[in-house]
Scaffold this motif. Structure first.
Motif, PDB file in Angstrom:
ATOM      1  N   ALA A 136     -38.858 -15.949 -36.687  1.00 19.14           N
ATOM      2  CA  ALA A 136     -39.619 -16.118 -37.920  1.00 19.14           C
ATOM      3  C   ALA A 136     -41.052 -16.420 -37.492  1.00 19.14           C
ATOM      4  N   PRO A 137     -42.013 -16.344 -38.411  1.00 24.57           N
ATOM      5  CA  PRO A 137     -43.399 -16.621 -38.011  1.00 24.57           C
ATOM      6  C   PRO A 137     -43.549 -18.001 -37.354  1.00 24.57           C
ATOM      7  N   GLY A 138     -43.901 -17.997 -36.082  1.00 21.07           N
ATOM      8  CA  GLY A 138     -44.127 -19.229 -35.341  1.00 21.07           C
ATOM      9  C   GLY A 138     -42.873 -19.933 -34.848  1.00 21.07           C
ATOM     10  N   ILE A 139     -41.699 -19.344 -35.067  1.00 17.92           N
ATOM     11  CA  ILE A 139     -40.433 -19.956 -34.640  1.00 17.92           C
ATOM     12  C   ILE A 139     -39.771 -19.039 -33.613  1.00 17.92           C
ATOM     13  N   TYR A 140     -39.496 -19.612 -32.456  1.00 18.70           N
ATOM     14  CA  TYR A 140     -38.913 -18.864 -31.341  1.00 18.70           C
ATOM     15  C   TYR A 140     -37.602 -19.541 -30.961  1.00 18.70           C
ATOM     16  N   ALA A 141     -36.521 -18.746 -30.798  1.00 19.29           N
ATOM     17  CA  ALA A 141     -35.199 -19.301 -30.512  1.00 19.29           C
ATOM     18  C   ALA A 141     -34.635 -18.701 -29.230  1.00 19.29           C
ATOM     19  N   SER A 142     -33.899 -19.535 -28.503  1.00 21.23           N
ATOM     20  CA  SER A 142     -33.234 -19.067 -27.287  1.00 21.23           C
ATOM     21  C   SER A 142     -31.843 -18.556 -27.637  1.00 21.23           C
ATOM     22  N   GLU A 143     -31.223 -17.904 -26.672  1.00 15.18           N
ATOM     23  CA  GLU A 143     -29.809 -17.556 -26.821  1.00 15.18           C
ATOM     24  C   GLU A 143     -29.019 -18.866 -26.755  1.00 15.18           C
ATOM     25  N   PRO A 144     -27.775 -18.881 -27.207  1.00 13.34           N
ATOM     26  CA  PRO A 144     -26.994 -20.122 -27.123  1.00 13.34           C
ATOM     27  C   PRO A 144     -26.923 -20.637 -25.682  1.00 13.34           C
ATOM     28  N   THR A 145     -27.183 -21.915 -25.533  1.00 11.97           N
ATOM     29  CA  THR A 145     -27.166 -22.534 -24.214  1.00 11.97           C
ATOM     30  C   THR A 145     -26.665 -23.965 -24.331  1.00 11.97           C
ATOM     31  N   GLU A 146     -26.056 -24.441 -23.290  1.00  9.96           N
ATOM     32  CA  GLU A 146     -25.518 -25.809 -23.274  1.00  9.96           C
ATOM     33  C   GLU A 146     -26.483 -26.706 -22.513  1.00  9.96           C
TER      34      GLU A 146
END
Length: 177
Positions: free
Chosen positions: A94-104
């Motif tokens: 989303a604008p300005g939101i960056y997400a990683s792949e699932p990680t522990e």
């Protein structure tokens, strides 16, 4: 005659007391246990003209990137993250939101290294992110006894009964000698 009867009653009482305390612990509840309310772990840092907020929730590392001056989301940046020396693939969702792949991430302190590139200029920072469940949180959180544990009062009473029974046997032997 009094001593053997007393000894038998003391040992029987200790065994019954310990057994009843163990049985009472299973499924026995004196009210709801206290629960800590934790909003997603969060850390923030100012890098150049940007503000970076890192959170961890639902197994994903989220990076919020915005201009520090006016809070406008930064769109189209190349963001990379490394959590405890493991690189993570980070994508803009989303604008300005960056997400990683699932990680522990482990409970306790995690070092998150964030790097972003905007208009050919790269900024990097290491951000400590504390996840509940580490040693510091375990000390602060209230603990509850496990279902099969015996309360300490029952153990103390059982120990006292055994102590009295053993002393009664020893006193009997001393008197006979």
């Amino acid at each position: 005659m009094l001593m053997p009867r007393f000894l038998g009653h003391a040992v029987t009482g200790a065994v019954l007391l310990a057994a009843s305390a163990a049985w009472a612990g299973d499924g026995h509840n004196h009210g709801a246990a206290q629960r800590a309310i934790v909003v997603s772990p969060r850390a923030e840092v100012r890098l150049g003209g940007q503000e970076v907020v890192v959170t961890y929730g639902d197994g994903k590392l989220l990076v919020f990137l915005q201009r520090y001056v006016d809070g406008q989301p930064t769109v189209g940046a190349e963001v990379s993250a490394t959590a405890d020396f493991l690189p993570l693939d980070v994508q803009e969702i989303a604008p300005g939101i960056y997400a990683s792949e699932p990680t522990e991430l482990a409970g306790g302190r995690n070092e998150i290294e964030i790097a972003y590139t905007i208009d050919g200029r790269t900024e990097t920072a290491a951000i400590p992110l504390t996840i509940p469940g580490g040693s510091a949180v375990a000390r602060a959180a209230p603990t509850s006894a496990s279902a099969g544990s015996v309360p300490s009062l029952a153990l103390a009473l059982a120990a006292a009964c055994i102590f009295i029974a053993v002393n009664a046997v020893l006193m009997r032997r001393v008197r006979q000698a």
